[in-house]
Design an enzyme around this catalytic site. Sequence first.
Site, PDB file in Angstrom:
ATOM      1  N   LYS A 205       2.919   0.022   8.520  1.00 42.03           N
ATOM      2  CA  LYS A 205       3.248   1.435   8.287  1.00 42.03           C
ATOM      3  C   LYS A 205       3.036   1.805   6.811  1.00 42.03           C
ATOM      4  O   LYS A 205       2.446   2.836   6.482  1.00 42.03           O
ATOM      5  CB  LYS A 205       4.707   1.679   8.694  1.00 42.03           C
ATOM      6  CG  LYS A 205       5.325   2.927   8.130  1.00 42.03           C
ATOM      7  CD  LYS A 205       4.751   4.164   8.768  1.00 42.03           C
ATOM      8  CE  LYS A 205       5.158   5.394   7.996  1.00 42.03           C
ATOM      9  NZ  LYS A 205       5.004   6.609   8.735  1.00 42.03           N
ATOM     10  N   ASN A 209       0.081   4.640   4.739  1.00 41.88           N
ATOM     11  CA  ASN A 209       0.323   5.731   3.794  1.00 41.88           C
ATOM     12  C   ASN A 209      -0.192   5.389   2.390  1.00 41.88           C
ATOM     13  O   ASN A 209      -0.635   6.268   1.654  1.00 41.88           O
ATOM     14  CB  ASN A 209       1.811   6.089   3.762  1.00 41.88           C
ATOM     15  CG  ASN A 209       2.190   6.947   4.963  1.00 41.88           C
ATOM     16  OD1 ASN A 209       1.322   7.443   5.675  1.00 41.88           O
ATOM     17  ND2 ASN A 209       3.484   7.119   5.201  1.00 41.88           N
ATOM     18  N   HIS A 243     -22.307   9.058   4.512  1.00 43.88           N
ATOM     19  CA  HIS A 243     -22.593   7.629   4.680  1.00 43.88           C
ATOM     20  C   HIS A 243     -21.638   7.074   5.732  1.00 43.88           C
ATOM     21  O   HIS A 243     -20.442   7.405   5.717  1.00 43.88           O
ATOM     22  CB  HIS A 243     -22.383   6.909   3.339  1.00 43.88           C
ATOM     23  CG  HIS A 243     -22.800   5.476   3.350  1.00 43.88           C
ATOM     24  ND1 HIS A 243     -22.051   4.490   3.974  1.00 43.88           N
ATOM     25  CD2 HIS A 243     -23.880   4.858   2.825  1.00 43.88           C
ATOM     26  CE1 HIS A 243     -22.655   3.338   3.831  1.00 43.88           C
ATOM     27  NE2 HIS A 243     -23.777   3.524   3.135  1.00 43.88           N
ATOM     28  N   ARG A 245     -20.072   4.435   6.126  1.00 42.10           N
ATOM     29  CA  ARG A 245     -18.915   3.612   5.740  1.00 42.10           C
ATOM     30  C   ARG A 245     -18.172   4.186   4.530  1.00 42.10           C
ATOM     31  O   ARG A 245     -17.480   3.476   3.831  1.00 42.10           O
ATOM     32  CB  ARG A 245     -19.366   2.171   5.471  1.00 42.10           C
ATOM     33  CG  ARG A 245     -19.656   1.388   6.752  1.00 42.10           C
ATOM     34  CD  ARG A 245     -20.213   0.004   6.510  1.00 42.10           C
ATOM     35  NE  ARG A 245     -21.516   0.044   5.884  1.00 42.10           N
ATOM     36  CZ  ARG A 245     -22.664   0.325   6.513  1.00 42.10           C
ATOM     37  NH1 ARG A 245     -22.636   0.582   7.801  1.00 42.10           N
ATOM     38  NH2 ARG A 245     -23.804   0.356   5.867  1.00 42.10           N
ATOM     39  N   GLY A 256       2.304  15.440  -2.090  1.00 45.39           N
ATOM     40  CA  GLY A 256       3.708  15.743  -1.843  1.00 45.39           C
ATOM     41  C   GLY A 256       4.205  15.170  -0.537  1.00 45.39           C
ATOM     42  O   GLY A 256       3.539  14.357   0.111  1.00 45.39           O
ATOM     43  N   CYS A 259       6.483  10.980   2.309  1.00 46.50           N
ATOM     44  CA  CYS A 259       5.885   9.719   2.776  1.00 46.50           C
ATOM     45  C   CYS A 259       4.907   9.139   1.765  1.00 46.50           C
ATOM     46  O   CYS A 259       5.158   8.089   1.188  1.00 46.50           O
ATOM     47  CB  CYS A 259       5.193   9.963   4.111  1.00 46.50           C
ATOM     48  SG  CYS A 259       6.280  10.759   5.299  1.00 46.50           S
TER      49      CYS A 259
END
Length: 431
Positions: A205, A209, A243, A245, A256, A259
Amino acid sequence: MSSVYVHGLGYIGLPTAAMLANYGHSVAGYDIDEKIVHELNKGSINVDEPGLRAFVTEALESGNLEVTDSVGTSKYHIISVPTPFDDEAKKADLSYIEAAGKAIQPHLRPGDSVILESTVPPGTTINTLQPILERSGLSAGQDFALIHCPETVLPGNIITELRENDRIIGGVNGVSTEAAVRLYDSFVEGEIHTTADATTAEFVKLIQNTYRDTNIALANELAKLAQDYGVDSREAIQLANRHPRVEIHQPGPGVGGHCLPIDPWFLGQDSDSLELISVARKINDGMVDYIVNLVESELGTLAGKQIAILGVAYKGNVDDIRKSPGLALARRFQSGTEEAIAAVSKDGGESEDVHVRLNDPHVDDQTLNLYSIEEATENADVIIIATDHKKYTQINPEEIASRMADDLVIDSKAILNQAEWNDAGLDLVRI
Ligand code: SAJ
């Protein structure tokens, strides 16, 4: 169908409780905040999220969702409480998780499952929650299941993503993992992936982020470089992303929300290996200074200038102002740059204040002095778009131009039509 207690009825807990209820589970939603419980029981919803009101109403009216101010027994307990961040110490405050564990512990029975969904530093499930629950005399993994299953939904699209996103489930052992899989399988349409332990799920998790935050920092640095070379950063990033990749994110006024600006610190909380990631945080936080300096160099001075900041929500089309770049900008302008203050003192004059007016059509916060777009832009020397609200794309540049004292518009989210705003006589600068 199982009985489920959802602990914490905020942005994640409330939609999760409603989702489970709408899929036939018997759900008790619990919150320590009696006001939230009281309001929900009256049909008033504490979270502004598209479609959520109807979704929760459906759950309540079906009788499958009950909102309560006490904790009882249940086959499943889902914990989705906040993990506030101590900015000074760069540490997570786990007190809400500890309180939830203590509330569940007396009601825990053999065969029950406790699932932690809150975002936490790696190791929290086994090091913080497990010992509290085991005060019951029951053993995690043997007598009861203990699992981390992080939420990954995007504010603004929560209901869809709750159902459609893949889920990562990490129990303290295989039996725990399987118990959680049975519950999530009842409503998740995305794939369910299992891991061998809870800490891996917590880590996954956080790196999702952190990836996004670090990638945005790259975009922000590229935007500054692009400006030095007279290149349009948005066009360059769009072309680079052709592109197969390459997937560079978008620059802006900073990052902001609760998370992205916080989770990288959770990742480094018990490790000395945070390097690139902490520099990325600094770059993103530094975008506020970058914009203040840009405005100052365009206007010559900040002293006495009137600045309209459009957007105090941390991102487009939501009302959430946590770690808002727009508010950080306002604070930074009002404290004045050192150069501006120095220049004024050198001239021997009085330091003139910078006047900032804020607007946000999505935010209704009594602690903020918010203006309508018309009021905010009246006599403004500069307008700064700090949030990509859809409503701002509908602003008429001619009207704005007739109201402003000067012609500078900083579009930090690149949402305005450059040609139309230039045709209206405005000097539109994109980040
Ligand atoms: N932002 C940029 N450039 C971009 C993308 C975003 O500057 O290219 C800014 C936004 O304007 C905003 C901030 O980043 O200020 C965060 O917005 P966001 O939309 O990236 O993310 P959140 O914080 O609303 O939700 C994130 C999501 N995480 C990922 O996409 C990996 C969401 O899926 C998580 O569930 C959520 O965090 C969470 O609860 O952890």
